[in-house]
Structure formats: C-alpha cells, structure tokens
Design an enzyme around this catalytic site. Structure first.
Site, PDB file in Angstrom:
ATOM      1  N   PRO A   2       0.842  -1.202   0.000  1.00 38.32           N
ATOM      2  CA  PRO A   2       0.000   0.000   0.000  1.00 38.32           C
ATOM      3  C   PRO A   2       0.879   1.254   0.000  1.00 38.32           C
ATOM      4  CG  PRO A   2      -0.607  -1.505   1.786  1.00 38.32           C
ATOM      5  CD  PRO A   2       0.683  -1.993   1.214  1.00 38.32           C
ATOM      6  N   GLU A   3       0.681   2.088  -0.985  1.00 36.43           N
ATOM      7  CA  GLU A   3       1.398   3.355  -1.068  1.00 36.43           C
ATOM      8  C   GLU A   3       0.470   4.449  -0.549  1.00 36.43           C
ATOM      9  OE1 GLU A   3       4.457   3.795  -1.955  1.00 36.43           O
ATOM     10  OE2 GLU A   3       5.020   1.953  -2.967  1.00 36.43           O
TER      11      GLU A   3
END
Ligand SMILES: [Zn+2]
Length: 276
Positions: A2-3
């Site tokens: 997850p960015e």
C-alpha cells in the site's frame, strides 16, 4: 505494497463508518505484527468514541474522544475493511476486529504481518509518540511541499534525485512507482544528482509528484463503494502508467525504448530521450 494513495483511499473509505462511533470491544487474534500489538490496547480503546481520522505519511491516525490516538500502518500487505458484526466470518489473516456501536466492525487483514497497531495516550502529540513519525517530511499534497522547499533541501546534495524524493524525511509517500512516473513527467533523469537539478525542473517535479499522487487517489476513489462487499480489499487499483514496469516498450511521448536500471535495489524505469 500500500502506497500513499491506497492509504488515503483506505482512510476515505472507512472514515464515514467509524467517525462518531463508540468502540464496544476489540478482538485481537494475532499480536505479532511488525511490532507486538500492546496488550493494553483493548482496554485503552473500549468505551472511547472515534472523533476523527486522518493520515500522516502512510500512517492512519484515529483520534479518540479521550484524547488518545490509535496509530495504524498497513505495512506490506495490510488492509482495513468494514464488516457487519456477527455476519461476516473471519478470513485467514484477519488479525484485529474493532467492534463499533453501529453494529459494524473495523477489520484488519494482513497476510505478511508487517503492519502495526499502536496506541498513543492522551496528552501526547501523535507525531511525537512514535519514532518513525517524528522525522517525516511534509505531505506531498500540502502547500508545505513546494518548489522553494525542494530547491533549498536539494542544494549541495549529490544523491540521485530519484532516491532523494523517495526519502520520507524529505517528503512522505513518494514510492517507487510514483517517483518513476513523476520524474518522467518532469523530464528529469532519475540518475541526476539532486543538487544539480535546476530550479525550473524542480518546480515541474513538485507539480508532477502532486499530479501522479492526485491521479492515483482519484482512481482509488472509484473503488470506495466496494468497501462493504465480501472482497473488501481497500482501494487497490491499477493506474495507467507512463514508464513504470514498461521496460523495452515504446515511450508514450517519443517512441524510444523505456529503460530499466537499479538504484538502491529498486527498479527505475525511464526514457533516456525525454529525461535529461
Ligand atoms: Zn520518451
């Protein structure tokens, strides 16, 4: 992994379901995340209302009515989803469930267990509470991250511009994909020493970083309506990419072949003709 855009999407997805709701109980099935989930976290949370939620870097901060803050990081593979209490079965790798007065539950899922759940007691500033939050640079989408800031911070820096903008102490949330994409948009070679990038180009780079992250958040937004379904994965999406993962394919601007190099053990994709 997850960015920042996925974390922002997660925040926007869960926020309406949890804000103003009281925490009725906390079920922890697995304590060994990146750091052990503190045993006192249940006692600290139960009975408090979640007054608001926000994001700092890739941390989710849930502010509680008693003044404390719950810090959640999704790590490498974590996600949050909203489920109906008692109706939705625990899936493999569901580790934590926070029961809410509405009858819903905030469920944390994390196969690789690099995420974290920490509690910052009332009276402490959340940013000061946890070592990793202390030194974080400005938010990329905020006004604090501008050309003047980047100009000042890059002076005399010999490190490659790509590594520079990926450093969370410089600016948070510019992951590998977004760094590659933003450097392409700004026409800057990823290998160029940070201190040698012109002010004009840095101005373009700031705008490009805001653009690629903004685009990603917008695309993530389209998945929000799925938050309650069985799939429940929080806002993961495939963006139309300009250079990332396109080695050997023609540049969308000039037709030259996209190259791949390795910088700090991460793949960098770029167009040698468009990026100088
Ligand atoms: Zn090109």
């Amino acid at each position: 992994m997850p960015e920042l855009p996925e974390v922002e999407t997660t925040l926007r997805g869960v926020e309406p379901w949890i804000t103003g709701k009281k925490i009725t109980d906390v079920v922890i099935r697995q304590r060994s995340l990146r750091w052990p989930v503190p045993p006192e976290i249940s006692d600290s949370l139960v009975g408090q209302k979640i007054s608001s939620a926000r994001r700092r870097g890739k941390y989710l901060l849930f502010l509680l009515s008693g003044g404390g803050t719950l810090l959640v990081h999704l790590g490498m593979s974590g996600s949050l989803r909203i489920v109906n209490r008692g109706e939705d079965d625990w899936r493999k790798h569901d580790h934590i469930g926070v029961g809410l007065s509405s009858g819903k539950e905030l469920r944390f899922h994390d196969p690789r267990r690099f995420g974290c759940w920490l509690y910052c007691p009332a009276g402490d500033v959340p940013e000061e509470c946890h070592e990793l939050l202390k030194k974080l640079g400005p938010e990329p989408l905020s006004d604090d991250f501008d050309e003047t800031y980047l100009w000042k911070s890059t002076r005399n820096r010999k490190v490659a511009i790509k590594q520079f903008i990926m450093n969370a102490n410089v600016v948070v949330g510019v992951g590998n994909i977004y760094a590659c994409e933003a450097l392409f948009l700004a026409g800057i070679s990823p290998r160029k020493a940070a201190g040698r990038v012109t002010r004009k180009k840095l101005d373009l780079l700031v705008r490009s970083i805001k653009e690629v992250l903004g685009e990603a958040i917008q695309m993530g937004g389209t998945t929000l309506r799925d938050f309650l379904n069985a799939e429940g994965e929080a806002g993961y999406f495939k963006q139309e990419l300009r250079v990332y993962d396109r080695e050997g394919q023609p540049c969308r601007e000039c037709g030259s072949e996209i190259k791949r190099i390795v910088q700090s053990n991460r793949s960098t994709f770029y167009c040698p003709k468009c990026q100088k």
